[in-house]
Design a protein around this motif. Sequence first.
Motif, PDB file in Angstrom:
ATOM      1  N   ALA A   2       3.218   7.863 -17.724  1.00 11.57           N
ATOM      2  CA  ALA A   2       4.569   7.615 -18.252  1.00 11.57           C
ATOM      3  C   ALA A   2       5.541   8.711 -18.451  1.00 11.57           C
ATOM      4  O   ALA A   2       6.586   8.801 -18.044  1.00 11.57           O
ATOM      5  N   ARG A   3       4.928   9.809 -19.030  1.00 14.95           N
ATOM      6  CA  ARG A   3       5.386  10.854 -19.315  1.00 14.95           C
ATOM      7  C   ARG A   3       6.158  11.769 -18.140  1.00 14.95           C
ATOM      8  O   ARG A   3       7.058  12.289 -17.892  1.00 14.95           O
ATOM      9  N   GLN A   4       5.130  11.756 -16.955  1.00 15.48           N
ATOM     10  CA  GLN A   4       5.218  12.596 -15.916  1.00 15.48           C
ATOM     11  C   GLN A   4       6.548  11.771 -15.110  1.00 15.48           C
ATOM     12  O   GLN A   4       7.499  12.375 -14.369  1.00 15.48           O
ATOM     13  N   LEU A   5       6.348  10.265 -14.998  1.00 17.69           N
ATOM     14  CA  LEU A   5       7.497   9.536 -14.317  1.00 17.69           C
ATOM     15  C   LEU A   5       8.674   9.765 -15.286  1.00 17.69           C
ATOM     16  O   LEU A   5       9.903   9.711 -14.145  1.00 17.69           O
ATOM     17  N   ALA A   6       8.448   9.656 -16.377  1.00 16.61           N
ATOM     18  CA  ALA A   6       9.891   9.988 -16.922  1.00 16.61           C
ATOM     19  C   ALA A   6      10.548  11.150 -16.803  1.00 16.61           C
ATOM     20  O   ALA A   6      11.879  11.399 -16.864  1.00 16.61           O
ATOM     21  N   ILE A   7       9.809  12.350 -16.868  1.00 16.91           N
ATOM     22  CA  ILE A   7      10.408  13.556 -16.312  1.00 16.91           C
ATOM     23  C   ILE A   7      10.838  13.734 -15.088  1.00 16.91           C
ATOM     24  O   ILE A   7      11.896  14.171 -14.875  1.00 16.91           O
ATOM     25  N   ALA A   8      10.098  12.937 -13.901  1.00 16.78           N
ATOM     26  CA  ALA A   8      10.771  13.119 -12.615  1.00 16.78           C
ATOM     27  C   ALA A   8      12.004  12.038 -12.546  1.00 16.78           C
ATOM     28  O   ALA A   8      13.061  12.644 -11.999  1.00 16.78           O
ATOM     29  N   SER A   9      12.159  11.278 -13.457  1.00 19.01           N
ATOM     30  CA  SER A   9      13.244  10.238 -13.373  1.00 19.01           C
ATOM     31  C   SER A   9      14.457  11.027 -13.877  1.00 19.01           C
ATOM     32  O   SER A   9      15.423  11.163 -13.431  1.00 19.01           O
ATOM     33  N   ALA A  10      14.480  11.774 -15.141  1.00 20.45           N
ATOM     34  CA  ALA A  10      15.104  12.750 -15.637  1.00 20.45           C
ATOM     35  C   ALA A  10      15.742  13.639 -14.727  1.00 20.45           C
ATOM     36  O   ALA A  10      16.910  13.794 -14.755  1.00 20.45           O
ATOM     37  N   HIS A  12      27.141   9.596  -6.691  1.00 16.82           N
ATOM     38  CA  HIS A  12      27.103   8.377  -5.874  1.00 16.82           C
ATOM     39  C   HIS A  12      25.965   7.993  -5.052  1.00 16.82           C
ATOM     40  O   HIS A  12      25.887   6.647  -4.330  1.00 16.82           O
ATOM     41  N   THR A  13      24.814   8.698  -5.305  1.00 21.90           N
ATOM     42  CA  THR A  13      23.844   8.221  -4.564  1.00 21.90           C
ATOM     43  C   THR A  13      22.691   7.319  -5.260  1.00 21.90           C
ATOM     44  O   THR A  13      22.777   7.205  -6.779  1.00 21.90           O
ATOM     45  N   HIS A  14      21.866   6.633  -4.837  1.00 19.31           N
ATOM     46  CA  HIS A  14      20.733   5.810  -5.521  1.00 19.31           C
ATOM     47  C   HIS A  14      19.314   6.222  -4.885  1.00 19.31           C
ATOM     48  O   HIS A  14      19.248   6.924  -3.890  1.00 19.31           O
ATOM     49  N   TYR A  15      18.437   6.024  -5.622  1.00 15.64           N
ATOM     50  CA  TYR A  15      17.097   6.257  -5.189  1.00 15.64           C
ATOM     51  C   TYR A  15      15.927   5.407  -5.541  1.00 15.64           C
ATOM     52  O   TYR A  15      16.217   4.438  -6.640  1.00 15.64           O
ATOM     53  N   GLN A  16      14.681   5.462  -5.055  1.00 17.64           N
ATOM     54  CA  GLN A  16      13.598   4.788  -5.517  1.00 17.64           C
ATOM     55  C   GLN A  16      12.550   5.975  -5.991  1.00 17.64           C
ATOM     56  O   GLN A  16      12.042   6.613  -4.814  1.00 17.64           O
ATOM     57  N   LEU A  17      11.679   5.845  -7.096  1.00 16.41           N
ATOM     58  CA  LEU A  17      10.783   6.756  -7.256  1.00 16.41           C
ATOM     59  C   LEU A  17       9.542   6.133  -7.019  1.00 16.41           C
ATOM     60  O   LEU A  17       9.019   4.932  -7.509  1.00 16.41           O
ATOM     61  N   ILE A  18       8.545   6.366  -6.284  1.00 16.66           N
ATOM     62  CA  ILE A  18       7.157   5.828  -5.901  1.00 16.66           C
ATOM     63  C   ILE A  18       6.002   6.839  -6.275  1.00 16.66           C
ATOM     64  O   ILE A  18       5.875   7.652  -5.549  1.00 16.66           O
ATOM     65  N   PRO A  19       5.476   6.565  -7.200  1.00 21.68           N
ATOM     66  CA  PRO A  19       4.180   7.129  -7.458  1.00 21.68           C
ATOM     67  C   PRO A  19       3.028   7.003  -6.646  1.00 21.68           C
ATOM     68  O   PRO A  19       2.738   5.674  -6.321  1.00 21.68           O
ATOM     69  N   ILE A  20       2.332   7.940  -6.078  1.00 26.06           N
ATOM     70  CA  ILE A  20       1.107   7.558  -5.315  1.00 26.06           C
ATOM     71  C   ILE A  20      -0.136   8.201  -5.737  1.00 26.06           C
ATOM     72  O   ILE A  20      -0.026   9.616  -6.194  1.00 26.06           O
ATOM     73  N   PHE A  21      -1.151   7.547  -5.865  1.00 28.65           N
ATOM     74  CA  PHE A  21      -2.480   7.962  -6.336  1.00 28.65           C
ATOM     75  C   PHE A  21      -3.365   8.145  -5.056  1.00 28.65           C
ATOM     76  O   PHE A  21      -3.806   7.199  -4.402  1.00 28.65           O
ATOM     77  N   PRO A  22      -3.870   9.252  -4.442  1.00 34.49           N
ATOM     78  CA  PRO A  22      -4.673   9.696  -3.476  1.00 34.49           C
ATOM     79  C   PRO A  22      -5.909   8.848  -3.696  1.00 34.49           C
ATOM     80  O   PRO A  22      -6.602   8.665  -4.888  1.00 34.49           O
ATOM     81  N   GLY A  23      -6.694   8.362  -2.577  1.00 34.95           N
ATOM     82  CA  GLY A  23      -7.922   7.485  -2.843  1.00 34.95           C
ATOM     83  C   GLY A  23      -7.709   6.000  -3.366  1.00 34.95           C
ATOM     84  O   GLY A  23      -8.805   5.280  -3.513  1.00 34.95           O
ATOM     85  N   THR A  24      -6.535   5.647  -3.566  1.00 33.68           N
ATOM     86  CA  THR A  24      -6.255   4.188  -3.786  1.00 33.68           C
ATOM     87  C   THR A  24      -5.296   3.526  -2.933  1.00 33.68           C
ATOM     88  O   THR A  24      -4.850   3.940  -2.160  1.00 33.68           O
ATOM     89  N   MET A  25      -5.580   2.205  -2.930  1.00 29.87           N
ATOM     90  CA  MET A  25      -4.628   1.373  -1.890  1.00 29.87           C
ATOM     91  C   MET A  25      -3.572   0.724  -2.614  1.00 29.87           C
ATOM     92  O   MET A  25      -3.744   0.194  -3.876  1.00 29.87           O
ATOM     93  N   GLN A  26      -2.020   0.915  -2.262  1.00 33.49           N
ATOM     94  CA  GLN A  26      -1.202   0.562  -2.782  1.00 33.49           C
ATOM     95  C   GLN A  26      -0.301  -0.034  -1.802  1.00 33.49           C
ATOM     96  O   GLN A  26       0.174   0.343  -0.845  1.00 33.49           O
ATOM     97  N   VAL A  27      -0.143  -1.597  -1.770  1.00 33.18           N
ATOM     98  CA  VAL A  27       0.444  -2.241  -1.064  1.00 33.18           C
ATOM     99  C   VAL A  27       1.911  -1.856  -0.662  1.00 33.18           C
ATOM    100  O   VAL A  27       2.753  -1.497  -1.646  1.00 33.18           O
ATOM    101  N   GLY A  28       2.400  -1.440   0.678  1.00 33.89           N
ATOM    102  CA  GLY A  28       3.507  -0.861   0.736  1.00 33.89           C
ATOM    103  C   GLY A  28       3.856   0.551   1.064  1.00 33.89           C
ATOM    104  O   GLY A  28       4.831   1.171   1.446  1.00 33.89           O
ATOM    105  N   THR A  29       2.647   1.267   0.288  1.00 39.58           N
ATOM    106  CA  THR A  29       2.642   2.415   0.240  1.00 39.58           C
ATOM    107  C   THR A  29       1.718   3.092   0.946  1.00 39.58           C
ATOM    108  O   THR A  29       1.662   4.037   1.878  1.00 39.58           O
ATOM    109  N   ILE A  30       0.380   2.990   0.305  1.00 36.26           N
ATOM    110  CA  ILE A  30      -0.927   3.274   1.301  1.00 36.26           C
ATOM    111  C   ILE A  30      -1.798   1.979   1.564  1.00 36.26           C
ATOM    112  O   ILE A  30      -2.502   1.598   0.582  1.00 36.26           O
ATOM    113  N   SER A  31      -1.511   1.438   2.600  1.00 39.88           N
ATOM    114  CA  SER A  31      -1.792   0.355   2.823  1.00 39.88           C
ATOM    115  C   SER A  31      -2.111  -0.062   4.427  1.00 39.88           C
ATOM    116  O   SER A  31      -2.301  -1.411   4.926  1.00 39.88           O
TER     117      SER A  31
END
Length: 232
Positions: free
Chosen positions: A181-189, A198-217
Amino acid sequence: MVTTIRSPSRLLEYLPVIYRDDPFVGQFLLAFEKLMLGFEDDVSVPKLNPSDAESVALEVHIANIATYFDPLQTPADFLPWLASWTALALRADLPIPVQRQFVANIMRYYRFRGTKANLQELLSLFVQGKPTIEETSNLEFQIGVHSTIGKDTFLRGGAAHFFTVKIVLPESLQNNRSQLARQLAIASALIELEKPAHTHYQLIPIFPGTMQVGTISTVGVDTVLGNIPTAS
């Protein structure tokens, strides 16, 4: 008991003549001479800078004052003070060499604020992971890669002023929710601080070696069913 009388202080030369014949004044000024000008004797004085091998006279510190404004030479305790000149704060858990490089490049970071390269460099410095930034308008249509309507493919052009930040995080953070949570909060800040308003974004954390639907799938690309094949 034998009392040793030291030679009068050299600072007597800067006083009116009326004081130069007083033995007490000559001895009294020795303490100030020791601190300000320094001389060799058997009396030790506190070190102003803990990193100094031995006590250094104030005259030497004043002569070297320019080093306090150099991020690569200043004492570590001065780094947060230098960073505050540009309204930035240093993370205390950053190694000292990294802090020095960050402060040394602060003005360059300001100059390129709002750019993709600058944001990626700051994320690499402050977040435990490998970041990549993708602008939607730059994603080409590729079946199985960029081909989902409304997500990464848009009819008649991409989503306006939108980008995606993906961060490949260490596996050690998977079971450490507070640090994750701390790492994601730092990244978002950082993203909020650096991105154009005027821009918008999406932050996606990725963990190698795991399956994430829509990210690593994607089977056969970044996901393998069963055991990972080995070279024969």
